[in-house]
Design a protein around this motif. Sequence first.
Motif, PDB file in Angstrom:
ATOM      1  N   LEU A   3     -71.507 -29.447  38.084  1.00  0.00           N
ATOM      2  CA  LEU A   3     -70.224 -29.874  38.631  1.00  0.00           C
ATOM      3  C   LEU A   3     -70.224 -29.709  40.138  1.00  0.00           C
ATOM      4  O   LEU A   3     -70.576 -28.632  40.646  1.00  0.00           O
ATOM      5  N   GLU A   4     -69.856 -30.773  40.826  1.00  0.00           N
ATOM      6  CA  GLU A   4     -69.699 -30.681  42.278  1.00  0.00           C
ATOM      7  C   GLU A   4     -68.618 -29.635  42.557  1.00  0.00           C
ATOM      8  O   GLU A   4     -67.493 -29.767  42.091  1.00  0.00           O
ATOM      9  N   PRO A   5     -68.954 -28.577  43.291  1.00  0.00           N
ATOM     10  CA  PRO A   5     -67.964 -27.523  43.512  1.00  0.00           C
ATOM     11  C   PRO A   5     -66.837 -27.974  44.433  1.00  0.00           C
ATOM     12  O   PRO A   5     -67.048 -28.802  45.329  1.00  0.00           O
ATOM     13  N   PRO A   6     -65.648 -27.426  44.219  1.00  0.00           N
ATOM     14  CA  PRO A   6     -64.536 -27.707  45.133  1.00  0.00           C
ATOM     15  C   PRO A   6     -64.874 -27.250  46.555  1.00  0.00           C
ATOM     16  O   PRO A   6     -65.670 -26.329  46.762  1.00  0.00           O
ATOM     17  N   GLU A   7     -64.265 -27.890  47.524  1.00  0.00           N
ATOM     18  CA  GLU A   7     -64.549 -27.639  48.945  1.00  0.00           C
ATOM     19  C   GLU A   7     -64.403 -26.161  49.313  1.00  0.00           C
ATOM     20  O   GLU A   7     -65.202 -25.632  50.086  1.00  0.00           O
ATOM     21  N   GLU A   8     -63.408 -25.476  48.746  1.00  0.00           N
ATOM     22  CA  GLU A   8     -63.218 -24.066  49.111  1.00  0.00           C
ATOM     23  C   GLU A   8     -64.393 -23.201  48.654  1.00  0.00           C
ATOM     24  O   GLU A   8     -64.759 -22.233  49.316  1.00  0.00           O
ATOM     25  N   ILE A   9     -65.017 -23.562  47.525  1.00  0.00           N
ATOM     26  CA  ILE A   9     -66.188 -22.813  47.059  1.00  0.00           C
ATOM     27  C   ILE A   9     -67.388 -23.115  47.954  1.00  0.00           C
ATOM     28  O   ILE A   9     -68.147 -22.213  48.320  1.00  0.00           O
ATOM     29  N   VAL A  10     -67.567 -24.381  48.330  1.00  0.00           N
ATOM     30  CA  VAL A  10     -68.667 -24.768  49.221  1.00  0.00           C
ATOM     31  C   VAL A  10     -68.534 -24.030  50.554  1.00  0.00           C
ATOM     32  O   VAL A  10     -69.510 -23.484  51.079  1.00  0.00           O
ATOM     33  N   LYS A  11     -67.318 -23.980  51.084  1.00  0.00           N
ATOM     34  CA  LYS A  11     -67.080 -23.318  52.366  1.00  0.00           C
ATOM     35  C   LYS A  11     -67.406 -21.819  52.271  1.00  0.00           C
ATOM     36  O   LYS A  11     -68.102 -21.275  53.129  1.00  0.00           O
ATOM     37  N   ARG A  12     -66.908 -21.179  51.231  1.00  0.00           N
ATOM     38  CA  ARG A  12     -67.144 -19.745  51.077  1.00  0.00           C
ATOM     39  C   ARG A  12     -68.635 -19.445  50.893  1.00  0.00           C
ATOM     40  O   ARG A  12     -69.164 -18.488  51.465  1.00  0.00           O
ATOM     41  N   ALA A  13     -69.312 -20.277  50.109  1.00  0.00           N
ATOM     42  CA  ALA A  13     -70.752 -20.090  49.906  1.00  0.00           C
ATOM     43  C   ALA A  13     -71.491 -20.213  51.234  1.00  0.00           C
ATOM     44  O   ALA A  13     -72.384 -19.406  51.532  1.00  0.00           O
ATOM     45  N   GLY A  14     -71.124 -21.196  52.037  1.00  0.00           N
ATOM     46  CA  GLY A  14     -71.749 -21.366  53.347  1.00  0.00           C
ATOM     47  C   GLY A  14     -71.527 -20.171  54.244  1.00  0.00           C
ATOM     48  O   GLY A  14     -72.420 -19.776  55.010  1.00  0.00           O
ATOM     49  N   GLU A  15     -70.356 -19.562  54.147  1.00  0.00           N
ATOM     50  CA  GLU A  15     -70.045 -18.391  54.970  1.00  0.00           C
ATOM     51  C   GLU A  15     -70.956 -17.215  54.654  1.00  0.00           C
ATOM     52  O   GLU A  15     -71.242 -16.401  55.523  1.00  0.00           O
ATOM     53  N   ILE A  16     -71.390 -17.127  53.399  1.00  0.00           N
ATOM     54  CA  ILE A  16     -72.252 -15.999  53.032  1.00  0.00           C
ATOM     55  C   ILE A  16     -73.723 -16.416  52.920  1.00  0.00           C
ATOM     56  O   ILE A  16     -74.558 -15.642  52.460  1.00  0.00           O
ATOM     57  N   GLY A  17     -74.020 -17.668  53.315  1.00  0.00           N
ATOM     58  CA  GLY A  17     -75.402 -18.108  53.411  1.00  0.00           C
ATOM     59  C   GLY A  17     -76.059 -18.544  52.112  1.00  0.00           C
ATOM     60  O   GLY A  17     -77.279 -18.440  51.982  1.00  0.00           O
ATOM     61  N   VAL A  18     -75.267 -19.012  51.148  1.00  0.00           N
ATOM     62  CA  VAL A  18     -75.832 -19.502  49.890  1.00  0.00           C
ATOM     63  C   VAL A  18     -75.305 -20.904  49.601  1.00  0.00           C
ATOM     64  O   VAL A  18     -74.355 -21.368  50.228  1.00  0.00           O
ATOM     65  N   THR A  19     -75.939 -21.556  48.656  1.00  0.00           N
ATOM     66  CA  THR A  19     -75.500 -22.875  48.205  1.00  0.00           C
ATOM     67  C   THR A  19     -74.680 -22.713  46.942  1.00  0.00           C
ATOM     68  O   THR A  19     -75.083 -21.981  46.033  1.00  0.00           O
ATOM     69  N   ALA A  20     -73.556 -23.388  46.889  1.00  0.00           N
ATOM     70  CA  ALA A  20     -72.690 -23.313  45.712  1.00  0.00           C
ATOM     71  C   ALA A  20     -73.102 -24.371  44.697  1.00  0.00           C
ATOM     72  O   ALA A  20     -73.220 -25.543  45.030  1.00  0.00           O
ATOM     73  N   THR A  21     -73.348 -23.942  43.479  1.00  0.00           N
ATOM     74  CA  THR A  21     -73.619 -24.846  42.369  1.00  0.00           C
ATOM     75  C   THR A  21     -72.860 -24.334  41.157  1.00  0.00           C
ATOM     76  O   THR A  21     -72.935 -23.152  40.836  1.00  0.00           O
ATOM     77  N   LEU A  22     -72.118 -25.219  40.516  1.00  0.00           N
ATOM     78  CA  LEU A  22     -71.429 -24.857  39.282  1.00  0.00           C
ATOM     79  C   LEU A  22     -72.219 -25.486  38.142  1.00  0.00           C
ATOM     80  O   LEU A  22     -72.366 -26.700  38.084  1.00  0.00           O
ATOM     81  N   GLU A  23     -72.732 -24.644  37.250  1.00  0.00           N
ATOM     82  CA  GLU A  23     -73.651 -25.104  36.217  1.00  0.00           C
ATOM     83  C   GLU A  23     -73.338 -24.465  34.878  1.00  0.00           C
ATOM     84  O   GLU A  23     -73.064 -23.268  34.809  1.00  0.00           O
TER      85      GLU A  23
END
Length: 139
Positions: free
Chosen positions: A41-61
């Motif tokens: 699932l393409e993650p919602p923008e807020e999850i993508v943003k938070r993941a970027g802040e901590i240096g990881v890629t967000a993937t919902l699987e």
Amino acid sequence: MNDNTAEELAKRYVAVWNEPDAEARRTAVAGLWADDGVHLLEPPEEIVKRAGEIGVTATLEARGHAELVRRVTRAYDEFVAPGQYEFVPHGEATGLRDLVKLRWAMVPAGGGEALAIGIDLLLLGPDGRIVTDYQFIEG
């Protein structure tokens, strides 16, 4: 894969998200996805943003039938079970070799304007079940 087969798969796919009976939902998931099938699932923008802040890629699987049943059940419990919404096909599904593209909409129960529209790209295995399901929310 022809468009008639793609349409049939799309109808079954959308129906599983509306299925009220837990056992029928489990059976439908097993019929749709391969044993080790995955839903991405393409993650919602807020999850993508938070993941970027901590240096990881967000993937919902969700991988495998147990996780897929949990994913479908969670969506059912949140959106369909309360009687507010239902998922419906949105346009025609198309197939090309082992890939099916389908669109769906989440609409108010009983009809009305779509609150969300999604697109799924389904990569099928030799047995016709989903190996990988890429889901994008368009609106």
